[in-house]
Design a protein around this motif. Structure first.
Motif, PDB file in Angstrom:
ATOM      1  N   TRP A   1       0.871  -1.134  -0.085  1.00  0.00           N
ATOM      2  CA  TRP A   1      -0.057  -0.089   0.090  1.00  0.00           C
ATOM      3  C   TRP A   1       0.861   1.123   0.058  1.00  0.00           C
ATOM      4  O   TRP A   1       0.588   2.192  -0.343  1.00  0.00           O
ATOM      5  CB  TRP A   1      -0.838   0.060   1.135  1.00  0.00           C
ATOM      6  CG  TRP A   1      -0.124   0.189   2.576  1.00  0.00           C
ATOM      7  CD1 TRP A   1      -0.233  -0.858   3.482  1.00  0.00           C
ATOM      8  CD2 TRP A   1      -0.005   1.335   3.262  1.00  0.00           C
ATOM      9  NE1 TRP A   1       0.472  -0.339   4.659  1.00  0.00           N
ATOM     10  CE2 TRP A   1       0.449   0.877   4.492  1.00  0.00           C
ATOM     11  CE3 TRP A   1      -0.330   2.650   2.838  1.00  0.00           C
ATOM     12  CZ2 TRP A   1       1.011   1.927   5.358  1.00  0.00           C
ATOM     13  CZ3 TRP A   1       0.273   3.606   3.818  1.00  0.00           C
ATOM     14  CH2 TRP A   1       1.008   3.402   4.952  1.00  0.00           C
ATOM     15  N   ARG A   2       1.945   1.179   0.568  1.00  0.00           N
ATOM     16  CA  ARG A   2       2.814   2.326   0.647  1.00  0.00           C
ATOM     17  C   ARG A   2       3.540   2.795  -0.679  1.00  0.00           C
ATOM     18  O   ARG A   2       3.380   3.805  -1.127  1.00  0.00           O
ATOM     19  CB  ARG A   2       4.146   2.068   1.566  1.00  0.00           C
ATOM     20  CG  ARG A   2       3.842   2.109   2.954  1.00  0.00           C
ATOM     21  CD  ARG A   2       5.245   2.002   3.719  1.00  0.00           C
ATOM     22  NE  ARG A   2       4.902   2.087   5.180  1.00  0.00           N
ATOM     23  CZ  ARG A   2       4.287   0.974   5.883  1.00  0.00           C
ATOM     24  NH1 ARG A   2       4.076  -0.321   5.336  1.00  0.00           N
ATOM     25  NH2 ARG A   2       4.026   0.865   7.218  1.00  0.00           N
TER      26      ARG A   2
ATOM     27  N   ASP B   1      -7.402   1.923  -0.603  1.00  0.00           N
ATOM     28  CA  ASP B   1      -7.326   3.194   0.226  1.00  0.00           C
ATOM     29  C   ASP B   1      -6.628   4.301  -0.619  1.00  0.00           C
ATOM     30  O   ASP B   1      -6.680   5.600  -0.174  1.00  0.00           O
ATOM     31  CB  ASP B   1      -6.573   2.702   1.332  1.00  0.00           C
ATOM     32  CG  ASP B   1      -7.753   1.824   2.355  1.00  0.00           C
ATOM     33  OD1 ASP B   1      -8.985   1.791   1.964  1.00  0.00           O
ATOM     34  OD2 ASP B   1      -7.150   1.343   3.488  1.00  0.00           O
ATOM     35  N   HIS B   2      -5.792   4.029  -1.480  1.00  0.00           N
ATOM     36  CA  HIS B   2      -4.910   4.903  -2.179  1.00  0.00           C
ATOM     37  C   HIS B   2      -5.115   5.272  -3.566  1.00  0.00           C
ATOM     38  O   HIS B   2      -4.534   6.087  -4.202  1.00  0.00           O
ATOM     39  CB  HIS B   2      -3.453   4.578  -1.761  1.00  0.00           C
ATOM     40  CG  HIS B   2      -3.317   4.415  -0.291  1.00  0.00           C
ATOM     41  ND1 HIS B   2      -3.175   5.483   0.578  1.00  0.00           N
ATOM     42  CD2 HIS B   2      -3.291   3.210   0.331  1.00  0.00           C
ATOM     43  CE1 HIS B   2      -3.094   4.860   1.856  1.00  0.00           C
ATOM     44  NE2 HIS B   2      -3.094   3.634   1.580  1.00  0.00           N
TER      45      HIS B   2
ATOM     46  N   ALA C   1       0.283   7.227  -6.283  1.00  0.00           N
ATOM     47  CA  ALA C   1      -0.608   7.997  -6.504  1.00  0.00           C
ATOM     48  C   ALA C   1      -0.748   9.515  -6.057  1.00  0.00           C
ATOM     49  O   ALA C   1      -1.167  10.319  -6.724  1.00  0.00           O
ATOM     50  CB  ALA C   1      -1.998   7.316  -5.440  1.00  0.00           C
ATOM     51  N   ALA C   2       0.352   9.593  -4.998  1.00  0.00           N
ATOM     52  CA  ALA C   2       0.683  11.175  -4.793  1.00  0.00           C
ATOM     53  C   ALA C   2       1.332  11.634  -5.743  1.00  0.00           C
ATOM     54  O   ALA C   2       0.913  13.090  -6.223  1.00  0.00           O
ATOM     55  CB  ALA C   2       1.469  11.098  -3.408  1.00  0.00           C
TER      56      ALA C   2
ATOM     57  N   ALA D   1       0.411   4.339  -2.479  1.00  0.00           N
ATOM     58  CA  ALA D   1       0.122   5.866  -1.978  1.00  0.00           C
ATOM     59  C   ALA D   1       1.259   6.475  -2.589  1.00  0.00           C
ATOM     60  O   ALA D   1       0.899   7.800  -2.894  1.00  0.00           O
ATOM     61  CB  ALA D   1       0.395   5.602  -0.347  1.00  0.00           C
TER      62      ALA D   1
ATOM     63  N   ARG E   1      -6.293  -2.966   0.763  1.00  0.00           N
ATOM     64  CA  ARG E   1      -5.464  -1.783   1.350  1.00  0.00           C
ATOM     65  C   ARG E   1      -5.118  -0.853   0.118  1.00  0.00           C
ATOM     66  O   ARG E   1      -4.832   0.380   0.400  1.00  0.00           O
ATOM     67  CB  ARG E   1      -4.236  -2.363   2.013  1.00  0.00           C
ATOM     68  CG  ARG E   1      -4.442  -3.215   3.216  1.00  0.00           C
ATOM     69  CD  ARG E   1      -5.049  -2.234   4.691  1.00  0.00           C
ATOM     70  NE  ARG E   1      -4.062  -1.058   4.874  1.00  0.00           N
ATOM     71  CZ  ARG E   1      -2.868  -1.246   5.777  1.00  0.00           C
ATOM     72  NH1 ARG E   1      -2.410  -2.387   6.097  1.00  0.00           N
ATOM     73  NH2 ARG E   1      -2.406  -0.285   5.776  1.00  0.00           N
TER      74      ARG E   1
END
Length: 110
Positions: free
Chosen positions: A8-9, A44-45, A15-16, A12, A41
């Motif tokens: 998930w990191r 979520d991102h 995505a950022a 994330a 998970r």
């Protein structure tokens, strides 16, 4: 869409960066078993997931997708796994949608 996302990191961070460059819809590929197990998970991102059935099947079942005699090790087991726990985690609406393609079958065999 980010390929070979595992955590998930990673989702994330991708995505950022993508949103910082103006993308409004960001997705990730589910190509490794760890991502399939943690797809809930990842969602979520990112906005969507796409299932890379070729890579996912090859990594999950340790079968070379280029070898026609091993196609039965990949399909239908890959689909069965994706639609049953814990693979059921990767079927949120809308999508994810499998990538085109699949195991290469032996044209002379069953």
């Amino acid at each position: 869409m980010a390929p070979m996302v595992t955590t998930w990191r990673e989702a994330a961070a991708f995505a950022a960066r993508a949103r910082a460059h103006g993308l409004t819809r960001v997705g990730a590929m589910i190509e490794v078993p760890a991502a399939a197990l943690m797809a809930h998970r990842l969602l979520d991102h990112v906005d969507f997931l796409s299932i890379g059935t070729n890579d996912l099947g090859q990594y999950a079942f340790a079968a070379d997708r280029q070898h026609p005699e091993l196609a039965d090790l990949l399909d239908p087991p890959t689909r069965t796994w994706l639609h049953s726990p814990p693979g059921a985690n990767i079927t949120p609406a809308p999508g994810p949608w499998p990538c085109p393609g699949g195991p290469r079958r032996n044209p002379a065999g069953p």
